[in-house]
Design a protein around this motif. Structure first.
Motif, mmCIF file in Angstrom:
data_model
loop_
_atom_site.group_PDB
_atom_site.id
_atom_site.type_symbol
_atom_site.label_atom_id
_atom_site.label_comp_id
_atom_site.label_asym_id
_atom_site.label_seq_id
_atom_site.Cartn_x
_atom_site.Cartn_y
_atom_site.Cartn_z
ATOM 1 N N GLN A 26 60.572 7.577 32.544
ATOM 2 C CA GLN A 26 59.911 7.215 31.293
ATOM 3 C C GLN A 26 60.626 6.031 30.650
ATOM 4 O O GLN A 26 61.854 5.958 30.631
ATOM 5 N N SER A 27 59.846 5.096 30.146
ATOM 6 C CA SER A 27 60.320 3.887 29.467
ATOM 7 C C SER A 27 61.043 2.918 30.401
ATOM 8 O O SER A 27 61.655 1.971 29.924
ATOM 9 N N GLU A 28 60.955 3.131 31.684
ATOM 10 C CA GLU A 28 61.567 2.202 32.628
ATOM 11 C C GLU A 28 60.606 1.045 32.875
ATOM 12 O O GLU A 28 59.383 1.218 32.904
ATOM 13 N N VAL A 29 61.161 -0.149 33.019
ATOM 14 C CA VAL A 29 60.379 -1.322 33.415
ATOM 15 C C VAL A 29 60.777 -1.659 34.840
ATOM 16 O O VAL A 29 61.919 -2.056 35.094
ATOM 17 N N VAL A 30 59.845 -1.473 35.764
ATOM 18 C CA VAL A 30 60.129 -1.616 37.191
ATOM 19 C C VAL A 30 59.235 -2.697 37.783
ATOM 20 O O VAL A 30 58.033 -2.756 37.498
ATOM 21 N N SER A 31 59.824 -3.558 38.592
ATOM 22 C CA SER A 31 59.035 -4.554 39.317
ATOM 23 C C SER A 31 58.947 -4.157 40.789
ATOM 24 O O SER A 31 59.878 -3.566 41.345
ATOM 25 N N ILE A 32 57.807 -4.476 41.395
ATOM 26 C CA ILE A 32 57.605 -4.268 42.825
ATOM 27 C C ILE A 32 57.380 -5.628 43.459
ATOM 28 O O ILE A 32 56.454 -6.355 43.075
ATOM 29 N N VAL A 33 58.240 -5.994 44.386
ATOM 30 C CA VAL A 33 58.183 -7.313 45.004
ATOM 31 C C VAL A 33 58.104 -7.165 46.518
ATOM 32 O O VAL A 33 58.300 -6.083 47.067
ATOM 33 N N GLY A 34 57.859 -8.294 47.176
ATOM 34 C CA GLY A 34 57.789 -8.311 48.627
ATOM 35 C C GLY A 34 56.775 -9.336 49.088
ATOM 36 O O GLY A 34 55.980 -9.847 48.285
ATOM 37 N N LYS A 40 52.102 -3.982 48.182
ATOM 38 C CA LYS A 40 52.436 -3.872 46.752
ATOM 39 C C LYS A 40 51.233 -3.450 45.916
ATOM 40 O O LYS A 40 51.305 -2.497 45.134
ATOM 41 N N THR A 41 50.138 -4.192 46.051
ATOM 42 C CA THR A 41 48.961 -3.901 45.225
ATOM 43 C C THR A 41 48.348 -2.561 45.599
ATOM 44 O O THR A 41 47.907 -1.797 44.726
ATOM 45 N N THR A 42 48.334 -2.226 46.880
ATOM 46 C CA THR A 42 47.827 -0.921 47.304
ATOM 47 C C THR A 42 48.632 0.198 46.663
ATOM 48 O O THR A 42 48.074 1.184 46.164
ATOM 49 N N LEU A 43 49.946 0.054 46.642
ATOM 50 C CA LEU A 43 50.803 1.065 46.025
ATOM 51 C C LEU A 43 50.513 1.176 44.534
ATOM 52 O O LEU A 43 50.419 2.287 43.989
ATOM 53 N N LEU A 44 50.347 0.038 43.868
ATOM 54 C CA LEU A 44 50.048 0.054 42.439
ATOM 55 C C LEU A 44 48.707 0.739 42.172
ATOM 56 O O LEU A 44 48.571 1.511 41.219
ATOM 57 N N GLN A 45 47.720 0.477 43.013
ATOM 58 C CA GLN A 45 46.406 1.083 42.815
ATOM 59 C C GLN A 45 46.425 2.580 43.077
ATOM 60 O O GLN A 45 45.672 3.333 42.451
ATOM 61 N N ILE A 46 47.290 3.023 43.965
ATOM 62 C CA ILE A 46 47.448 4.468 44.166
ATOM 63 C C ILE A 46 48.102 5.094 42.939
ATOM 64 O O ILE A 46 47.684 6.163 42.469
ATOM 65 N N ASP A 162 49.382 -6.091 37.685
ATOM 66 C CA ASP A 162 49.320 -6.726 39.008
ATOM 67 C C ASP A 162 49.356 -8.238 38.833
ATOM 68 O O ASP A 162 48.383 -8.844 38.399
ATOM 69 N N GLU A 163 50.496 -8.848 39.143
ATOM 70 C CA GLU A 163 50.708 -10.292 39.004
ATOM 71 C C GLU A 163 50.247 -10.780 37.621
ATOM 72 O O GLU A 163 49.465 -11.731 37.505
ATOM 73 N N PRO A 164 50.733 -10.156 36.541
ATOM 74 C CA PRO A 164 50.202 -10.468 35.208
ATOM 75 C C PRO A 164 50.469 -11.885 34.739
ATOM 76 O O PRO A 164 49.743 -12.401 33.889
ATOM 77 N N SER A 165 51.508 -12.528 35.268
ATOM 78 C CA SER A 165 51.818 -13.895 34.827
ATOM 79 C C SER A 165 51.520 -14.927 35.897
ATOM 80 O O SER A 165 51.885 -16.090 35.764
ATOM 81 N N GLY A 166 50.818 -14.519 36.950
ATOM 82 C CA GLY A 166 50.589 -15.417 38.082
ATOM 83 C C GLY A 166 49.775 -16.647 37.761
ATOM 84 O O GLY A 166 49.913 -17.682 38.421
ATOM 85 N N ILE A 193 55.284 -3.313 37.460
ATOM 86 C CA ILE A 193 54.751 -4.674 37.553
ATOM 87 C C ILE A 193 54.881 -5.191 38.976
ATOM 88 O O ILE A 193 55.999 -5.326 39.497
ATOM 89 N N VAL A 194 53.755 -5.460 39.618
ATOM 90 C CA VAL A 194 53.761 -6.153 40.910
ATOM 91 C C VAL A 194 53.847 -7.648 40.633
ATOM 92 O O VAL A 194 53.063 -8.183 39.840
ATOM 93 N N THR A 195 54.813 -8.306 41.255
ATOM 94 C CA THR A 195 54.992 -9.725 40.947
ATOM 95 C C THR A 195 55.638 -10.475 42.103
ATOM 96 O O THR A 195 56.388 -9.900 42.905
ATOM 97 N N HIS A 196 55.311 -11.764 42.190
ATOM 98 C CA HIS A 196 56.036 -12.693 43.056
ATOM 99 C C HIS A 196 57.036 -13.510 42.237
ATOM 100 O O HIS A 196 57.741 -14.353 42.787
ATOM 101 N N ASP A 197 57.060 -13.281 40.929
ATOM 102 C CA ASP A 197 57.878 -14.077 40.028
ATOM 103 C C ASP A 197 59.318 -13.536 40.033
ATOM 104 O O ASP A 197 59.600 -12.480 39.466
ATOM 105 N N GLU A 198 60.212 -14.267 40.681
ATOM 106 C CA GLU A 198 61.597 -13.816 40.789
ATOM 107 C C GLU A 198 62.269 -13.732 39.412
ATOM 108 O O GLU A 198 63.138 -12.891 39.188
#
Length: 229
Positions: A26-34, A40-46, A162-166, A193-198
């Motif tokens: 709870q209250s964690e901000v986690v990014s998923i990269v790769g 990544k997006t499949t995992l987020l949609q699940i 999903d790539e909110p700042s892309g 947050i799924v992102t390519h933004d390092e």
């Protein structure tokens, strides 16, 4: 807040996720990269109950969501999950305020309460003077902040992005990234947050790196250090 166990997902003969185990607090901000195609997006949609895995268990806020179906699943999604997409997905015929209110209408909330909360969210986003503008009259950064407000209108426990700042320039990216942390502080929500933004990934509490459908490694945010003499 989120527990994933043994998540597998295939599309035809392509196995996209090959057994994902993950815990997000709870209250964690986690990014998923790769890399592209890592899942990544499949995992987020699940996590967002938009896809059902072929195998595994998904628990959100203590609820085993794979046991829910139909209207019960839609109700859970509407009450507990918020979504932010790369290209905002605002409806062009509605104003910023109306776009923010739409999920609340779907949830059956009263218009008076809903409008007051939508106005407050737009104020928090710095968009009070843009509430009656339609998307065509908004900048890219403004559109994405409206999309974030829309994701928050039903007070979800978890926000999935999903790539909110892309699609944003550097200045607007930085503003949006800071907004996620401001919201976590103010509302104690969990962000995935799924992102390519390092740059964004480096600021999150934890970074999950996917490779070929599995968790390759996890990295915690490095603590700030004070220079020594």
């Amino acid at each position: 807040m989120i527990e994933l166990e043994g998540i597998r997902k295939s599309f035809d003969t392509l196995e996209v996720l090959k057994g994902i185990d993950l815990r997000i607090g709870q209250s964690e901000v986690v990014s998923i990269v790769g890399p592209s195609g890592a899942g990544k997006t499949t995992l987020l949609q699940i996590m967002g109950t938009l896809y059902r895995p072929d195998a595994g268990r998904v628990v959100i806020g203590g609820q085993d969501v794979l046991r829910l179906k139909g209207s019960a699943l839609a109700k859970f999604r509407g009450e507990h999950l918020g979504f932010v997409f790369q290209f905002h997905q605002l409806l062009p015929e509605f104003t910023a305020l109306e776009n923010v209110m739409i999920p609340g209408y779907i949830a059956g909330r009263s218009e008076r309460e809903l409008k007051a909360e939508a106005i407050e969210l737009l104020r928090f986003m710095g968009l009070s003077d843009r509430a009656e503008h339609k998307p065509a009259a908004l900048s890219g950064g403004e559109k994405q902040r409206v999309a974030v407000a829309r994701a928050l209108i039903n007070r979800p426990d978890v926000v999935l992005a999903d790539e909110p700042s892309g699609s944003l320039d550097t200045h607007n990216k930085e503003d949006l990234h800071q907004l996620f942390f401001d919201l976590r502080r103010e509302r104690e929500q969990t962000f995935v947050i799924v992102t390519h933004d390092e740059g964004l990934a480096a600021t999150t509490d934890r970074t999950i790196h996917l490779l070929d459908g599995v968790v390759d490694y996890e990295r915690n945010k490095e603590p700030l250090t004070t220079p020594t003499e």
